[in-house]
Motif scaffolding. Structure first.
Motif, PDB file in Angstrom:
ATOM      1  N   SER A   7       4.270 -12.921  35.479  1.00 23.65           N
ATOM      2  CA  SER A   7       2.898 -12.400  35.414  1.00 23.65           C
ATOM      3  C   SER A   7       1.896 -13.388  35.991  1.00 23.65           C
ATOM      4  CB  SER A   7       2.536 -12.060  33.964  1.00 23.65           C
ATOM      5  OG  SER A   7       3.394 -11.067  33.438  1.00 23.65           O
ATOM      6  N   LEU A   8       2.046 -14.663  35.624  1.00 22.69           N
ATOM      7  CA  LEU A   8       1.120 -15.671  36.133  1.00 22.69           C
ATOM      8  C   LEU A   8       1.240 -15.825  37.643  1.00 22.69           C
ATOM      9  CD1 LEU A   8       1.402 -18.453  33.388  1.00 22.69           C
ATOM     10  CD2 LEU A   8      -0.492 -16.847  33.758  1.00 22.69           C
ATOM     11  N   SER A   9       2.461 -15.751  38.154  1.00 17.78           N
ATOM     12  CA  SER A   9       2.661 -15.881  39.598  1.00 17.78           C
ATOM     13  C   SER A   9       2.016 -14.717  40.343  1.00 17.78           C
ATOM     14  CB  SER A   9       4.147 -15.971  39.926  1.00 17.78           C
ATOM     15  OG  SER A   9       4.825 -14.764  39.615  1.00 17.78           O
ATOM     16  N   LYS A  10       2.096 -13.520  39.777  1.00 18.61           N
ATOM     17  CA  LYS A  10       1.490 -12.349  40.412  1.00 18.61           C
ATOM     18  C   LYS A  10      -0.033 -12.457  40.411  1.00 18.61           C
ATOM     19  CE  LYS A  10       5.072  -9.920  41.593  1.00 18.61           C
ATOM     20  NZ  LYS A  10       5.341  -9.575  43.011  1.00 18.61           N
ATOM     21  N   LEU A  11      -0.608 -12.892  39.300  1.00 15.45           N
ATOM     22  CA  LEU A  11      -2.060 -13.041  39.226  1.00 15.45           C
ATOM     23  C   LEU A  11      -2.556 -14.129  40.172  1.00 15.45           C
ATOM     24  CD1 LEU A  11      -2.526 -12.731  35.351  1.00 15.45           C
ATOM     25  CD2 LEU A  11      -3.115 -11.019  37.084  1.00 15.45           C
ATOM     26  N   PHE A  12      -1.818 -15.224  40.245  1.00 15.90           N
ATOM     27  CA  PHE A  12      -2.183 -16.307  41.153  1.00 15.90           C
ATOM     28  C   PHE A  12      -2.138 -15.834  42.602  1.00 15.90           C
ATOM     29  CE2 PHE A  12      -0.813 -19.955  43.789  1.00 15.90           C
ATOM     30  CZ  PHE A  12      -1.916 -20.786  43.597  1.00 15.90           C
ATOM     31  N   TRP A  13      -1.107 -15.047  42.941  1.00 17.13           N
ATOM     32  CA  TRP A  13      -0.956 -14.580  44.314  1.00 17.13           C
ATOM     33  C   TRP A  13      -2.070 -13.622  44.717  1.00 17.13           C
ATOM     34  CZ3 TRP A  13       0.511 -15.851  48.743  1.00 17.13           C
ATOM     35  CH2 TRP A  13       0.746 -14.924  49.746  1.00 17.13           C
ATOM     36  N   ILE A  14      -2.578 -12.840  43.793  1.00 15.12           N
ATOM     37  CA  ILE A  14      -3.684 -11.934  44.099  1.00 15.12           C
ATOM     38  C   ILE A  14      -4.882 -12.708  44.646  1.00 15.12           C
ATOM     39  CG2 ILE A  14      -5.431 -10.419  43.049  1.00 15.12           C
ATOM     40  CD1 ILE A  14      -3.250  -9.375  41.197  1.00 15.12           C
ATOM     41  N   ILE A  15      -5.071 -13.920  44.131  1.00 18.56           N
ATOM     42  CA  ILE A  15      -6.220 -14.732  44.543  1.00 18.56           C
ATOM     43  C   ILE A  15      -5.957 -15.464  45.849  1.00 18.56           C
ATOM     44  CG2 ILE A  15      -7.706 -16.676  43.889  1.00 18.56           C
ATOM     45  CD1 ILE A  15      -7.183 -15.917  40.966  1.00 18.56           C
ATOM     46  N   LEU A 135       3.525  -5.702  39.056  1.00 17.58           N
ATOM     47  CA  LEU A 135       2.912  -6.037  37.775  1.00 17.58           C
ATOM     48  C   LEU A 135       2.404  -4.795  37.062  1.00 17.58           C
ATOM     49  CD1 LEU A 135       2.142  -8.483  35.990  1.00 17.58           C
ATOM     50  CD2 LEU A 135      -0.067  -8.518  37.164  1.00 17.58           C
ATOM     51  N   LEU A 136       1.986  -3.792  37.835  1.00 17.74           N
ATOM     52  CA  LEU A 136       1.362  -2.605  37.252  1.00 17.74           C
ATOM     53  C   LEU A 136       2.310  -1.415  37.139  1.00 17.74           C
ATOM     54  CD1 LEU A 136      -2.068  -2.755  39.138  1.00 17.74           C
ATOM     55  CD2 LEU A 136      -1.529  -3.629  36.857  1.00 17.74           C
ATOM     56  N   ARG A 137       3.366  -1.381  37.953  1.00 21.58           N
ATOM     57  CA  ARG A 137       4.291  -0.248  37.962  1.00 21.58           C
ATOM     58  C   ARG A 137       5.732  -0.702  37.741  1.00 21.58           C
ATOM     59  NH1 ARG A 137       2.070   5.024  39.087  1.00 21.58           N
ATOM     60  NH2 ARG A 137      -0.109   4.677  39.617  1.00 21.58           N
ATOM     61  N   PRO A 138       6.029  -1.299  36.587  1.00 23.16           N
ATOM     62  CA  PRO A 138       7.376  -1.835  36.358  1.00 23.16           C
ATOM     63  C   PRO A 138       8.452  -0.774  36.196  1.00 23.16           C
ATOM     64  CG  PRO A 138       6.079  -1.975  34.353  1.00 23.16           C
ATOM     65  CD  PRO A 138       5.137  -1.530  35.436  1.00 23.16           C
ATOM     66  N   GLU A 139       8.050   0.493  36.026  1.00 23.58           N
ATOM     67  CA  GLU A 139       9.050   1.547  35.832  1.00 23.58           C
ATOM     68  C   GLU A 139       9.798   1.892  37.112  1.00 23.58           C
ATOM     69  OE1 GLU A 139       5.060   3.723  36.464  1.00 23.58           O
ATOM     70  OE2 GLU A 139       5.821   1.857  35.589  1.00 23.58           O
ATOM     71  N   TYR A 140       9.242   1.540  38.264  1.00 27.01           N
ATOM     72  CA  TYR A 140       9.904   1.811  39.540  1.00 27.01           C
ATOM     73  C   TYR A 140      10.741   0.602  39.931  1.00 27.01           C
ATOM     74  CZ  TYR A 140       6.484   5.592  39.783  1.00 27.01           C
ATOM     75  OH  TYR A 140       5.717   6.709  39.510  1.00 27.01           O
TER      76      TYR A 140
END
Length: 271
Positions: A7-15, A135-140
């Motif tokens: 989760s932290l890696s995904k949030l960091f990458w967004i920036i 991060l938002l669509r983990p079901e796929y």
């Protein structure tokens, strides 16, 4: 802890993703336009965008990654092949569900190489490792797409699927668990199939997990073009390159790999 790191890696990458970062520079510069810093940020973002639109900067960052591990020469390989590990990332899981048929992205070669390798080594175990990187669509999940496509090729029943891993670190951990559960335990080396630019990070993680892997890179991105006026393509390659270099640094600094830039060791990856 693994989910927190993801989760932290995904949030960091967004920036820090280059296109997002340039947009943030521009917006911040407009907010501070009456100040010197604002002017620098605006013109800096514009000039960088022009530079990226004209030159494939991602080529220069991807090239050392793609050349780090040459493809294992299967014709000269004498060691027994215990199995084939294919890393996910080439599947468009959400569109596959919505269209009710397998859909793929630029990294499709990872999965597309599996049938030919399996035919060469029909007794080897084939493992596909790939869950959801969203991060938002983990079901796929990518493994579900791979399972559907491999079933169409007639080899799905011969494949073990890891549909829970969400990044390369988890790929290695969950692959190790699958191998431990095999009876009898397979002997020999494992072919590791992933994108060429992704191979150094993958090799480092699988070595750390104690799996004896040989590199089989696919999905090469670097071209000979040194002047390529294509903003969309150039930015996509730059995003890919920056993400990979950041991933290498993050995994090394957090102790998930023993080397910042893994490479061949004592020619172990050579036949």
């Amino acid at each position: 802890m693994t989910d927190l790191f993801f989760s932290l890696s995904k949030l960091f990458w967004i920036i820090v993703q280059p296109d997002h970062f340039l947009l943030l520079m521009l917006l911040l510069g407009l907010l501070l336009w009456r100040r010197v810093l604002g002017v620098i940020l605006v013109w800096g973002s514009v000039l960088l965008m022009l530079l990226i639109s004209a030159f494939p900067l991602g080529n220069y960052l991807l090239e050392p990654l793609e050349q780090r591990f040459p493809k294992t020469d299967l014709e000269q390989l004498e060691a027994p092949v215990a199995g084939i590990i294919v890393l996910g990332g080439g599947e468009d899981a959400e569109r596959s569900v919505l269209s009710d048929q397998p859909q793929f992205n630029d990294a499709a070669e990872r999965l597309m190489s599996a049938p030919a390798l399996w035919k060469r080594y029909p007794q080897a175990t084939l493992i596909f490792s790939g869950g959801s990187g969203s991060l938002l669509r983990p079901e796929y999940r990518g493994a579900d797409v791979a399972k559907q496509w491999l079933d169409e090729q007639g080899i799905e029943s011969r494949v073990l699927f890891d549909r829970d891993s969400r990044n390369t670190w988890q790929n290695a951990l969950y692959t190790k668990e699958l191998i431990r559960e095999m009876e009898p335990a397979p002997e020999g080396k494992w072919l590791l199939v992933t994108s060429a630019f992704h191979m150094p990070r993958s090799m480092g993680l699988y070595r750390q997990a104690g799996i004896d892997v040989l590199p089989y890179p696919v999905d090469y991105r670097v071209s000979e073009n040194r002047f390529s006026p294509n903003l969309n393509s150039n930015m996509a390659d730059l995003n890919t390159a920056v993400r990979e270099w950041i991933g290498l640094a993050a995994y090394y600094l957090t102790g998930k790999t023993a080397e910042w830039l893994p490479g061949p060791v004592d020619n172990r990856e050579q036949p």
